[in-house]
Design a protein around this motif. Structure first.
Motif, PDB file in Angstrom:
ATOM      1  N   SER A 173       0.802  -1.228   0.000  1.00 53.50           N
ATOM      2  CA  SER A 173       0.000   0.000   0.000  1.00 53.50           C
ATOM      3  C   SER A 173       0.836   1.279   0.000  1.00 53.50           C
ATOM      4  O   SER A 173       0.283   2.361  -0.188  1.00 53.50           O
ATOM      5  CB  SER A 173      -0.911   0.017   1.234  1.00 53.50           C
ATOM      6  N   ASP A 174       2.157   1.177   0.192  1.00 53.83           N
ATOM      7  CA  ASP A 174       2.978   2.381   0.308  1.00 53.83           C
ATOM      8  C   ASP A 174       2.922   3.221  -0.964  1.00 53.83           C
ATOM      9  O   ASP A 174       2.705   4.439  -0.912  1.00 53.83           O
ATOM     10  CB  ASP A 174       4.434   2.002   0.620  1.00 53.83           C
ATOM     11  N   LEU A 175       3.121   2.579  -2.117  1.00 48.38           N
ATOM     12  CA  LEU A 175       3.122   3.321  -3.379  1.00 48.38           C
ATOM     13  C   LEU A 175       1.769   3.936  -3.651  1.00 48.38           C
ATOM     14  O   LEU A 175       1.677   5.077  -4.120  1.00 48.38           O
ATOM     15  CB  LEU A 175       3.524   2.393  -4.530  1.00 48.38           C
ATOM     16  N   MET A 176       0.692   3.195  -3.342  1.00 42.40           N
ATOM     17  CA  MET A 176      -0.645   3.710  -3.573  1.00 42.40           C
ATOM     18  C   MET A 176      -0.930   4.933  -2.697  1.00 42.40           C
ATOM     19  O   MET A 176      -1.560   5.890  -3.128  1.00 42.40           O
ATOM     20  CB  MET A 176      -1.686   2.625  -3.308  1.00 42.40           C
ATOM     21  N   SER A 177      -0.445   4.904  -1.472  1.00 37.76           N
ATOM     22  CA  SER A 177      -0.636   6.058  -0.588  1.00 37.76           C
ATOM     23  C   SER A 177       0.102   7.284  -1.115  1.00 37.76           C
ATOM     24  O   SER A 177      -0.408   8.405  -1.058  1.00 37.76           O
ATOM     25  CB  SER A 177      -0.140   5.722   0.823  1.00 37.76           C
ATOM     26  N   ILE A 178       1.312   7.068  -1.630  1.00 39.37           N
ATOM     27  CA  ILE A 178       2.088   8.178  -2.180  1.00 39.37           C
ATOM     28  C   ILE A 178       1.386   8.776  -3.403  1.00 39.37           C
ATOM     29  O   ILE A 178       1.245   9.997  -3.529  1.00 39.37           O
ATOM     30  CB  ILE A 178       3.513   7.708  -2.544  1.00 39.37           C
ATOM     31  N   LEU A 179       0.921   7.914  -4.312  1.00 37.59           N
ATOM     32  CA  LEU A 179       0.219   8.399  -5.504  1.00 37.59           C
ATOM     33  C   LEU A 179      -1.067   9.125  -5.130  1.00 37.59           C
ATOM     34  O   LEU A 179      -1.393  10.170  -5.707  1.00 37.59           O
ATOM     35  CB  LEU A 179      -0.096   7.222  -6.430  1.00 37.59           C
ATOM     36  N   ALA A 180      -1.782   8.587  -4.139  1.00 35.35           N
ATOM     37  CA  ALA A 180      -3.015   9.247  -3.697  1.00 35.35           C
ATOM     38  C   ALA A 180      -2.708  10.594  -3.067  1.00 35.35           C
ATOM     39  O   ALA A 180      -3.447  11.568  -3.260  1.00 35.35           O
ATOM     40  CB  ALA A 180      -3.757   8.350  -2.699  1.00 35.35           C
TER      41      ALA A 180
ATOM     42  N   TRP B 113       2.410  10.909   4.284  1.00 34.11           N
ATOM     43  CA  TRP B 113       3.015  10.430   5.524  1.00 34.11           C
ATOM     44  C   TRP B 113       2.824   8.921   5.677  1.00 34.11           C
ATOM     45  O   TRP B 113       3.771   8.201   6.023  1.00 34.11           O
ATOM     46  CB  TRP B 113       2.403  11.156   6.712  1.00 34.11           C
ATOM     47  N   GLU B 114       1.612   8.446   5.392  1.00 34.83           N
ATOM     48  CA  GLU B 114       1.346   7.012   5.494  1.00 34.83           C
ATOM     49  C   GLU B 114       2.219   6.211   4.528  1.00 34.83           C
ATOM     50  O   GLU B 114       2.675   5.112   4.860  1.00 34.83           O
ATOM     51  CB  GLU B 114      -0.128   6.724   5.206  1.00 34.83           C
ATOM     52  N   GLY B 115       2.452   6.755   3.344  1.00 38.15           N
ATOM     53  CA  GLY B 115       3.245   6.038   2.357  1.00 38.15           C
ATOM     54  C   GLY B 115       4.732   6.095   2.592  1.00 38.15           C
ATOM     55  O   GLY B 115       5.471   5.200   2.154  1.00 38.15           O
ATOM     56  N   LEU B 116       5.202   7.151   3.284  1.00 40.59           N
ATOM     57  CA  LEU B 116       6.641   7.337   3.454  1.00 40.59           C
ATOM     58  C   LEU B 116       7.172   6.809   4.777  1.00 40.59           C
ATOM     59  O   LEU B 116       8.390   6.741   4.955  1.00 40.59           O
ATOM     60  CB  LEU B 116       6.989   8.831   3.321  1.00 40.59           C
ATOM     61  N   VAL B 117       6.288   6.468   5.714  1.00 41.17           N
ATOM     62  CA  VAL B 117       6.751   5.921   6.992  1.00 41.17           C
ATOM     63  C   VAL B 117       7.459   4.588   6.737  1.00 41.17           C
ATOM     64  O   VAL B 117       6.880   3.654   6.185  1.00 41.17           O
ATOM     65  CB  VAL B 117       5.565   5.716   7.962  1.00 41.17           C
ATOM     66  N   GLY B 118       8.712   4.522   7.118  1.00 37.47           N
ATOM     67  CA  GLY B 118       9.487   3.310   6.927  1.00 37.47           C
ATOM     68  C   GLY B 118      10.014   3.105   5.527  1.00 37.47           C
ATOM     69  O   GLY B 118      10.623   2.066   5.247  1.00 37.47           O
ATOM     70  N   ALA B 119       9.787   4.081   4.619  1.00 42.50           N
ATOM     71  CA  ALA B 119      10.256   3.938   3.243  1.00 42.50           C
ATOM     72  C   ALA B 119      11.756   4.195   3.157  1.00 42.50           C
ATOM     73  O   ALA B 119      12.375   4.779   4.048  1.00 42.50           O
ATOM     74  CB  ALA B 119       9.507   4.910   2.330  1.00 42.50           C
ATOM     75  N   ALA B 120      12.365   3.758   2.076  1.00 45.02           N
ATOM     76  CA  ALA B 120      13.793   3.965   1.847  1.00 45.02           C
ATOM     77  C   ALA B 120      14.071   5.454   1.637  1.00 45.02           C
ATOM     78  O   ALA B 120      13.207   6.185   1.143  1.00 45.02           O
ATOM     79  CB  ALA B 120      14.238   3.164   0.622  1.00 45.02           C
ATOM     80  N   PRO B 121      15.284   5.910   2.010  1.00 47.04           N
ATOM     81  CA  PRO B 121      15.627   7.338   1.842  1.00 47.04           C
ATOM     82  C   PRO B 121      15.437   7.838   0.414  1.00 47.04           C
ATOM     83  O   PRO B 121      15.004   8.967   0.207  1.00 47.04           O
ATOM     84  CB  PRO B 121      17.094   7.397   2.271  1.00 47.04           C
ATOM     85  N   VAL B 122      15.758   6.994  -0.570  1.00 43.64           N
ATOM     86  CA  VAL B 122      15.602   7.413  -1.968  1.00 43.64           C
ATOM     87  C   VAL B 122      14.134   7.691  -2.283  1.00 43.64           C
ATOM     88  O   VAL B 122      13.793   8.677  -2.954  1.00 43.64           O
ATOM     89  CB  VAL B 122      16.153   6.325  -2.910  1.00 43.64           C
ATOM     90  N   THR B 123      13.249   6.839  -1.772  1.00 43.63           N
ATOM     91  CA  THR B 123      11.819   7.032  -1.991  1.00 43.63           C
ATOM     92  C   THR B 123      11.319   8.304  -1.330  1.00 43.63           C
ATOM     93  O   THR B 123      10.527   9.061  -1.904  1.00 43.63           O
ATOM     94  CB  THR B 123      11.030   5.824  -1.452  1.00 43.63           C
ATOM     95  N   VAL B 124      11.785   8.555  -0.104  1.00 45.42           N
ATOM     96  CA  VAL B 124      11.381   9.759   0.629  1.00 45.42           C
ATOM     97  C   VAL B 124      11.822  11.010  -0.117  1.00 45.42           C
ATOM     98  O   VAL B 124      11.032  11.942  -0.325  1.00 45.42           O
ATOM     99  CB  VAL B 124      11.959   9.743   2.052  1.00 45.42           C
TER     100      VAL B 124
ATOM    101  N   SER C  45      12.738  11.411  -3.317  1.00 43.55           N
ATOM    102  CA  SER C  45      12.105  11.580  -4.623  1.00 43.55           C
ATOM    103  C   SER C  45      10.646  12.011  -4.493  1.00 43.55           C
ATOM    104  O   SER C  45      10.166  12.849  -5.260  1.00 43.55           O
ATOM    105  CB  SER C  45      12.195  10.274  -5.420  1.00 43.55           C
ATOM    106  N   THR C  46       9.961  11.466  -3.495  1.00 42.80           N
ATOM    107  CA  THR C  46       8.556  11.830  -3.299  1.00 42.80           C
ATOM    108  C   THR C  46       8.419  13.277  -2.853  1.00 42.80           C
ATOM    109  O   THR C  46       7.571  14.030  -3.359  1.00 42.80           O
ATOM    110  CB  THR C  46       7.903  10.910  -2.257  1.00 42.80           C
TER     111      THR C  46
END
Length: 238
Positions: free
Chosen positions: A65-72, A185-196, A198-199
């Protein structure tokens, strides 16, 4: 089937109360026709819960669900900017009004679809579908969520009748930005630094471009003769 339908209806209806999706439904109802919002939510809900039932009943698994939360979240930022911009049309632009009306439906539907992917109501539907009648779970969960959101739409439509348009627009935009921050916030919690990184970069660029576009519109409106601006009185929001 009836037992599965009633169980899923009750679980999802209760789970949806106070959820961000219910707040989103109320916000949309402040700006747009209630039946457009409700129809878009119904279509999005039926699609999301069909996916949930498929994964839960037929595959016995869930989706990340992380990617979906970021896109949303990014979608909510876009809709916040759109709300600030407004949708003012000339009297002669009836064909354009029809197109924009359709875009409102698509925007509401897509934002709800993205926001619900990975949400607790989707996870609950997946769990129920694992051991229950899939058709009853799908119908009951869809009706339960639509019923809960219909309550929020009724509140939003009622408030919209008693609030000035400018206050509604600013309040709705603020809520959309809040939803965007919440989902990011929901999508980036615990995400990799690169993902954070870039998002956040994408969000900053999106807001910067949107702000520049809004400034351009204001300058253009300031240079437009008042008689011409007075003709732009009809909006698709009402």
């Amino acid at each position: 089937m009836i037992a599965a339908l009633l169980l899923s209806f009750g679980v999802i209806f209760v789970a949806e109360l106070g959820d961000k999706s219910q707040l989103m439904a109320m916000t949309y109802a402040l700006r747009y026709r209630w039946w457009v919002v409700l129809t878009a939510i119904t279509v999005a809900t039926a699609a999301v819960h069909a996916v949930s039932v498929f994964f839960g009943h037929f595959l016995g698994m869930s989706i990340p669900s992380d990617l979906m939360s970021i896109l949303a979240g990014l979608a909510m930022l876009v809709f916040g900017l759109w709300t600030i911009r407004g949708d003012h049309l000339d009297d002669d632009e009836t064909t354009r009004a029809d197109r924009v009306g359709k875009s409102v439906f698509l925007a509401v539907m897509s934002s709800f679809f993205l926001a619900e992917l990975g949400d607790k109501t989707m996870l609950a539907t997946i769990t129920l579908a694992t051991d229950g009648d899939w058709l009853g779970i799908w119908i009951g969960s869809t009706i339960g969520m639509v019923a809960a959101d219909a309550l929020a739409i009724a509140v939003g439509a009622l408030l919209g009748r008693h609030l000035p348009e400018r206050i509604i627009a600013r309040g709705a935009a603020a809520l959309f930005f809040g939803f965007g921050a919440w989902l990011l916030w929901e999508g980036l919690v615990g995400a990799a630094p690169v993902t954070v990184i870039s998002t956040l970069t994408a969000a900053v660029v999106l807001l910067g471009v949107g702000a520049a576009y809004l400034r351009h519109l204001r300058r253009t409106a300031a240079m437009t003769p008042p008689t011409d601006r007075d003709e732009e009185t009809r909006t698709i929001a009402r």
